[in-house]
Design a protein around this motif. Sequence first.
Motif, PDB file in Angstrom:
ATOM      1  N   THR A 170       0.812  -1.219   0.000  1.00 58.28           N
ATOM      2  CA  THR A 170       0.000   0.000   0.000  1.00 58.28           C
ATOM      3  C   THR A 170       0.845   1.270   0.000  1.00 58.28           C
ATOM      4  OG1 THR A 170      -1.798  -1.180   1.081  1.00 58.28           O
ATOM      5  CG2 THR A 170      -1.868   1.224   1.166  1.00 58.28           C
ATOM      6  N   PRO A 171       1.828   1.421   0.904  1.00 63.96           N
ATOM      7  CA  PRO A 171       2.638   2.647   0.824  1.00 63.96           C
ATOM      8  C   PRO A 171       3.403   2.769  -0.494  1.00 63.96           C
ATOM      9  CG  PRO A 171       3.053   1.503   2.893  1.00 63.96           C
ATOM     10  CD  PRO A 171       2.178   0.624   2.072  1.00 63.96           C
ATOM     11  N   ILE A 172       3.884   1.646  -1.018  1.00 64.87           N
ATOM     12  CA  ILE A 172       4.606   1.694  -2.288  1.00 64.87           C
ATOM     13  C   ILE A 172       3.672   2.093  -3.418  1.00 64.87           C
ATOM     14  CG2 ILE A 172       5.797   0.266  -4.009  1.00 64.87           C
ATOM     15  CD1 ILE A 172       7.054  -1.233  -1.608  1.00 64.87           C
ATOM     16  N   ALA A 173       2.464   1.517  -3.447  1.00 65.48           N
ATOM     17  CA  ALA A 173       1.487   1.879  -4.481  1.00 65.48           C
ATOM     18  C   ALA A 173       1.101   3.348  -4.363  1.00 65.48           C
ATOM     19  CB  ALA A 173       0.254   0.984  -4.372  1.00 65.48           C
ATOM     20  N   LEU A 174       0.976   3.843  -3.147  1.00 64.26           N
ATOM     21  CA  LEU A 174       0.666   5.257  -2.939  1.00 64.26           C
ATOM     22  C   LEU A 174       1.777   6.141  -3.496  1.00 64.26           C
ATOM     23  CD1 LEU A 174      -1.154   7.432  -1.669  1.00 64.26           C
ATOM     24  CD2 LEU A 174       0.111   7.107   0.445  1.00 64.26           C
ATOM     25  N   LEU A 175       3.012   5.805  -3.217  1.00 65.64           N
ATOM     26  CA  LEU A 175       4.139   6.600  -3.718  1.00 65.64           C
ATOM     27  C   LEU A 175       4.248   6.516  -5.240  1.00 65.64           C
ATOM     28  CD1 LEU A 175       6.809   5.861  -0.977  1.00 65.64           C
ATOM     29  CD2 LEU A 175       5.460   7.939  -1.301  1.00 65.64           C
ATOM     30  N   LEU A 176       4.020   5.329  -5.799  1.00 67.81           N
ATOM     31  CA  LEU A 176       4.031   5.210  -7.259  1.00 67.81           C
ATOM     32  C   LEU A 176       2.947   6.082  -7.883  1.00 67.81           C
ATOM     33  CD1 LEU A 176       4.610   1.380  -7.754  1.00 67.81           C
ATOM     34  CD2 LEU A 176       6.186   3.227  -8.346  1.00 67.81           C
ATOM     35  N   THR A 177       1.777   6.100  -7.270  1.00 70.53           N
ATOM     36  CA  THR A 177       0.680   6.911  -7.781  1.00 70.53           C
ATOM     37  C   THR A 177       0.994   8.400  -7.667  1.00 70.53           C
ATOM     38  OG1 THR A 177      -0.863   5.186  -7.154  1.00 70.53           O
ATOM     39  CG2 THR A 177      -1.789   7.351  -7.567  1.00 70.53           C
ATOM     40  N   ILE A 178       1.632   8.799  -6.587  1.00 68.41           N
ATOM     41  CA  ILE A 178       1.951  10.210  -6.369  1.00 68.41           C
ATOM     42  C   ILE A 178       2.976  10.698  -7.399  1.00 68.41           C
ATOM     43  CG2 ILE A 178       3.092  11.816  -4.788  1.00 68.41           C
ATOM     44  CD1 ILE A 178       1.853  10.067  -2.523  1.00 68.41           C
ATOM     45  N   PHE A 179       4.053   9.951  -7.552  1.00 69.38           N
ATOM     46  CA  PHE A 179       5.150  10.429  -8.384  1.00 69.38           C
ATOM     47  C   PHE A 179       4.980  10.109  -9.865  1.00 69.38           C
ATOM     48  CE2 PHE A 179       7.284  10.106  -4.179  1.00 69.38           C
ATOM     49  CZ  PHE A 179       7.513  11.456  -4.023  1.00 69.38           C
ATOM     50  N   TRP A 180       4.355   8.993 -10.182  1.00 69.59           N
ATOM     51  CA  TRP A 180       4.177   8.590 -11.568  1.00 69.59           C
ATOM     52  C   TRP A 180       2.724   8.191 -11.798  1.00 69.59           C
ATOM     53  CZ3 TRP A 180       8.302   6.478  -8.648  1.00 69.59           C
ATOM     54  CH2 TRP A 180       9.537   7.043  -8.937  1.00 69.59           C
ATOM     55  N   GLY A 181       1.807   9.078 -11.480  1.00 68.59           N
ATOM     56  CA  GLY A 181       0.378   8.781 -11.509  1.00 68.59           C
ATOM     57  C   GLY A 181      -0.138   8.297 -12.843  1.00 68.59           C
ATOM     58  N   ARG A 182       0.110   9.055 -13.889  1.00 64.29           N
ATOM     59  CA  ARG A 182      -0.420   8.678 -15.206  1.00 64.29           C
ATOM     60  C   ARG A 182       0.210   7.373 -15.705  1.00 64.29           C
ATOM     61  NH1 ARG A 182      -3.412  12.776 -17.673  1.00 64.29           N
ATOM     62  NH2 ARG A 182      -3.056  14.836 -16.770  1.00 64.29           N
ATOM     63  N   GLN A 183       1.526   7.250 -15.581  1.00 61.21           N
ATOM     64  CA  GLN A 183       2.200   6.041 -16.046  1.00 61.21           C
ATOM     65  C   GLN A 183       1.764   4.822 -15.225  1.00 61.21           C
ATOM     66  OE1 GLN A 183       3.828   8.843 -15.177  1.00 61.21           O
ATOM     67  NE2 GLN A 183       4.754   9.592 -17.069  1.00 61.21           N
ATOM     68  N   PHE A 184       1.690   4.982 -13.922  1.00 63.48           N
ATOM     69  CA  PHE A 184       1.275   3.878 -13.054  1.00 63.48           C
ATOM     70  C   PHE A 184      -0.156   3.473 -13.339  1.00 63.48           C
ATOM     71  CE2 PHE A 184      -0.113   2.222  -8.827  1.00 63.48           C
ATOM     72  CZ  PHE A 184       0.644   1.077  -8.861  1.00 63.48           C
ATOM     73  N   ALA A 185      -1.021   4.454 -13.561  1.00 63.10           N
ATOM     74  CA  ALA A 185      -2.421   4.145 -13.876  1.00 63.10           C
ATOM     75  C   ALA A 185      -2.519   3.392 -15.201  1.00 63.10           C
ATOM     76  CB  ALA A 185      -3.236   5.423 -13.925  1.00 63.10           C
ATOM     77  N   SER A 186      -1.708   3.750 -16.166  1.00 62.52           N
ATOM     78  CA  SER A 186      -1.765   3.042 -17.449  1.00 62.52           C
ATOM     79  C   SER A 186      -1.240   1.611 -17.308  1.00 62.52           C
ATOM     80  CB  SER A 186      -0.970   3.791 -18.510  1.00 62.52           C
ATOM     81  OG  SER A 186       0.392   3.782 -18.231  1.00 62.52           O
ATOM     82  N   TRP A 187      -0.278   1.381 -16.406  1.00 62.82           N
ATOM     83  CA  TRP A 187       0.229   0.034 -16.180  1.00 62.82           C
ATOM     84  C   TRP A 187      -0.784  -0.814 -15.428  1.00 62.82           C
ATOM     85  CZ3 TRP A 187       5.167   2.265 -13.612  1.00 62.82           C
ATOM     86  CH2 TRP A 187       5.989   2.808 -14.592  1.00 62.82           C
ATOM     87  N   ALA A 188      -1.576  -0.182 -14.568  1.00 66.14           N
ATOM     88  CA  ALA A 188      -2.491  -0.917 -13.705  1.00 66.14           C
ATOM     89  C   ALA A 188      -3.845  -1.177 -14.332  1.00 66.14           C
ATOM     90  CB  ALA A 188      -2.676  -0.148 -12.396  1.00 66.14           C
ATOM     91  N   THR A 189      -4.146  -0.571 -15.477  1.00 73.35           N
ATOM     92  CA  THR A 189      -5.456  -0.780 -16.097  1.00 73.35           C
ATOM     93  C   THR A 189      -5.439  -2.087 -16.891  1.00 73.35           C
ATOM     94  OG1 THR A 189      -4.808   0.542 -18.007  1.00 73.35           O
ATOM     95  CG2 THR A 189      -6.004   1.656 -16.239  1.00 73.35           C
ATOM     96  N   LEU A 190      -6.603  -2.653 -17.009  1.00 73.08           N
ATOM     97  CA  LEU A 190      -6.714  -3.921 -17.750  1.00 73.08           C
ATOM     98  C   LEU A 190      -6.966  -3.668 -19.212  1.00 73.08           C
ATOM     99  CD1 LEU A 190      -8.791  -6.012 -15.235  1.00 73.08           C
ATOM    100  CD2 LEU A 190      -6.365  -6.131 -15.694  1.00 73.08           C
TER     101      LEU A 190
END
Length: 101
Positions: free
Chosen positions: A81-101
């Motif tokens: 959870t903390p790692i996912a939060l930090l990934l979302t904060i710093f690389w939100g758009r890129q992380f969201a594109s990786w996490a979508t199906l």
Amino acid sequence: MTTKQTPSSSITPLFYAWSALVGLTLLSPFLGQWLHGAAWLQLLVAAIIGVKGWLIAHHFIETELAHPFIRRVMGAFIAFTPIALLLTIFWGRQFASWATL
């Protein structure tokens, strides 16, 4: 010779852990209000989430008594959870594109 650890029957450490969890929970909204807009607030929130997860795993689930594999899985689960939060904060758009199906 190794000795087998047994669960603690003392309520005192649980009371202190519970008090710390309540304190961190009550402190969080005030930190959000006081530090609104601060660049490092998200890091503080991720740290609080990590500490709360560790307190629960250590004092209530007693992961130190579990098999090492289970202990590592719990550690990864708590760190997610903390790692996912930090990934979302710093690389939100890129992380969201990786996490979508």
